[in-house]
Design a protein around this motif. Sequence first.
Motif, PDB file in Angstrom:
ATOM      1  N   UNK A  58       0.833  -1.212   0.000  1.00 36.18           N
ATOM      2  CA  UNK A  58       0.000   0.000   0.000  1.00 36.18           C
ATOM      3  C   UNK A  58       0.864   1.258   0.000  1.00 36.18           C
ATOM      4  N   UNK A  59       2.013   1.187   0.638  1.00 35.57           N
ATOM      5  CA  UNK A  59       2.931   2.349   0.659  1.00 35.57           C
ATOM      6  C   UNK A  59       3.360   2.686  -0.775  1.00 35.57           C
ATOM      7  N   UNK A  60       3.630   1.644  -1.549  1.00 33.89           N
ATOM      8  CA  UNK A  60       4.039   1.862  -2.945  1.00 33.89           C
ATOM      9  C   UNK A  60       2.866   2.456  -3.752  1.00 33.89           C
ATOM     10  N   UNK A  61       1.664   1.912  -3.540  1.00 33.05           N
ATOM     11  CA  UNK A  61       0.488   2.483  -4.228  1.00 33.05           C
ATOM     12  C   UNK A  61       0.305   3.951  -3.836  1.00 33.05           C
ATOM     13  N   UNK A  62       0.540   4.241  -2.556  1.00 32.36           N
ATOM     14  CA  UNK A  62       0.340   5.609  -2.046  1.00 32.36           C
ATOM     15  C   UNK A  62       1.283   6.598  -2.733  1.00 32.36           C
ATOM     16  N   UNK A  63       2.527   6.154  -2.983  1.00 35.81           N
ATOM     17  CA  UNK A  63       3.489   7.038  -3.667  1.00 35.81           C
ATOM     18  C   UNK A  63       2.994   7.359  -5.080  1.00 35.81           C
ATOM     19  N   UNK A  64       2.453   6.336  -5.752  1.00 39.10           N
ATOM     20  CA  UNK A  64       1.911   6.530  -7.102  1.00 39.10           C
ATOM     21  C   UNK A  64       0.751   7.511  -7.091  1.00 39.10           C
ATOM     22  N   UNK A  65      -0.116   7.383  -6.074  1.00 37.93           N
ATOM     23  CA  UNK A  65      -1.266   8.289  -5.969  1.00 37.93           C
ATOM     24  C   UNK A  65      -0.814   9.723  -5.726  1.00 37.93           C
ATOM     25  N   UNK A  66       0.204   9.875  -4.874  1.00 39.28           N
ATOM     26  CA  UNK A  66       0.689  11.236  -4.573  1.00 39.28           C
ATOM     27  C   UNK A  66       1.244  11.897  -5.825  1.00 39.28           C
ATOM     28  N   UNK A  67       1.986  11.131  -6.614  1.00 37.47           N
ATOM     29  CA  UNK A  67       2.524  11.661  -7.868  1.00 37.47           C
ATOM     30  C   UNK A  67       1.391  12.128  -8.773  1.00 37.47           C
ATOM     31  N   UNK A  68       0.360  11.268  -8.884  1.00 35.25           N
ATOM     32  CA  UNK A  68      -0.773  11.591  -9.754  1.00 35.25           C
ATOM     33  C   UNK A  68      -1.514  12.822  -9.231  1.00 35.25           C
ATOM     34  N   UNK A  69      -1.721  12.866  -7.923  1.00 33.28           N
ATOM     35  CA  UNK A  69      -2.415  14.019  -7.319  1.00 33.28           C
ATOM     36  C   UNK A  69      -1.646  15.309  -7.590  1.00 33.28           C
ATOM     37  N   UNK A  70      -0.323  15.275  -7.413  1.00 33.75           N
ATOM     38  CA  UNK A  70       0.491  16.474  -7.651  1.00 33.75           C
ATOM     39  C   UNK A  70       0.424  16.900  -9.104  1.00 33.75           C
ATOM     40  N   UNK A  71       0.439  15.907 -10.002  1.00 34.12           N
ATOM     41  CA  UNK A  71       0.365  16.200 -11.437  1.00 34.12           C
ATOM     42  C   UNK A  71      -0.980  16.865 -11.763  1.00 34.12           C
ATOM     43  N   UNK A  72      -2.064  16.309 -11.230  1.00 34.59           N
ATOM     44  CA  UNK A  72      -3.405  16.865 -11.506  1.00 34.59           C
ATOM     45  C   UNK A  72      -3.495  18.288 -10.943  1.00 34.59           C
ATOM     46  N   UNK A  73      -2.991  18.476  -9.697  1.00 36.12           N
ATOM     47  CA  UNK A  73      -3.045  19.821  -9.091  1.00 36.12           C
ATOM     48  C   UNK A  73      -2.261  20.829  -9.933  1.00 36.12           C
ATOM     49  N   UNK A  74      -1.086  20.392 -10.419  1.00 38.64           N
ATOM     50  CA  UNK A  74      -0.242  21.281 -11.229  1.00 38.64           C
ATOM     51  C   UNK A  74      -0.971  21.655 -12.527  1.00 38.64           C
ATOM     52  N   UNK A  75      -1.581  20.650 -13.150  1.00 39.39           N
ATOM     53  CA  UNK A  75      -2.303  20.909 -14.406  1.00 39.39           C
ATOM     54  C   UNK A  75      -3.426  21.929 -14.178  1.00 39.39           C
ATOM     55  N   UNK A  76      -4.131  21.780 -13.056  1.00 40.92           N
ATOM     56  CA  UNK A  76      -5.244  22.703 -12.761  1.00 40.92           C
ATOM     57  C   UNK A  76      -4.708  24.122 -12.532  1.00 40.92           C
ATOM     58  N   UNK A  77      -3.590  24.213 -11.792  1.00 37.33           N
ATOM     59  CA  UNK A  77      -2.970  25.532 -11.505  1.00 37.33           C
ATOM     60  C   UNK A  77      -2.568  26.251 -12.793  1.00 37.33           C
ATOM     61  N   UNK A  78      -2.061  25.463 -13.737  1.00 40.41           N
ATOM     62  CA  UNK A  78      -1.537  26.043 -14.978  1.00 40.41           C
ATOM     63  C   UNK A  78      -2.627  26.444 -15.976  1.00 40.41           C
ATOM     64  N   UNK A  79      -3.867  26.034 -15.707  1.00 34.60           N
ATOM     65  CA  UNK A  79      -4.962  26.334 -16.656  1.00 34.60           C
ATOM     66  C   UNK A  79      -5.318  27.820 -16.639  1.00 34.60           C
TER      67      UNK A  79
END
Length: 163
Positions: A142-163
């Motif tokens: 689950x720790x490994x899955x969590x790292x993947x989710x955090x990366x995805x969350x940061x990417x989505x947040x960044x994309x929204x900020x840049x819009x």
Amino acid sequence: MEKKSWKESASELQRIVLPEDTNAFNSLYGGRLVEWIDNVASIVAIKHCRRRTVTGSIDSLFFLSPIRMGYIVYMSSRINFTTTSTMEIEVDVESEEGITGQRRVTTKAYLTYVAIDEEGKAISVPELILETDDDRKRFEEARIRSLGRKDLLNKIRKEIEEK
Ligand SMILES: CC(C)(COP(=O)(O)OP(=O)(O)OC[C@H]1O[C@@H](n2cnc3c(N)ncnc32)[C@H](O)[C@@H]1OP(=O)(O)O)[C@@H](O)C(=O)NCCC(=O)NCCS
């Protein structure tokens, strides 16, 4: 905050598939199953942290076999992992044909809940007691899955900020 065992919050939910739960082909509507999964997993999250919680994310869901009208749906749920404010909750879904008793695994889901205060700000949750090899294995996966989710969350947040 005192550490807690997954056993203190593990929960189960059973439902029979009624006509209002089905799609045009007399199978359980996927959205309804997601609702039930979120329901049982949120019980686990609340029982683990005894705080307000919100669903942060639901990992990809695979529906492996159709669940027909009249079938019994069993959902068993437990916590695998925590970070400061998040909890990964697993839900295993099985369906049972009521007359024959034939049972099948239909879905496995991982959901992440975030504990919040009255203002909706993330707050900490109790750590998990890891007693067995299985507890440690689940935690590490689950720790490994969590790292993947955090990366995805940061990417989505960044994309929204840049819009
Ligand atoms: C989830 C929520 C409380 C996070 O608030 P926030 O102030 O952005 O929180 P932070 O950025 O400080 O993150 C706190 C922790 O939650 C995690 N997190 C934040 N948003 C997340 C999300 N959507 N999914 C999974 N984890 C999330 C962060 O990675 C962080 O983890 P950590 O404990 O390992 O550090 C907020 O985004 C929210 O209220 N979202 C809506 C939730 C909701 O309404 N759900 C119902 C579905 S409609």
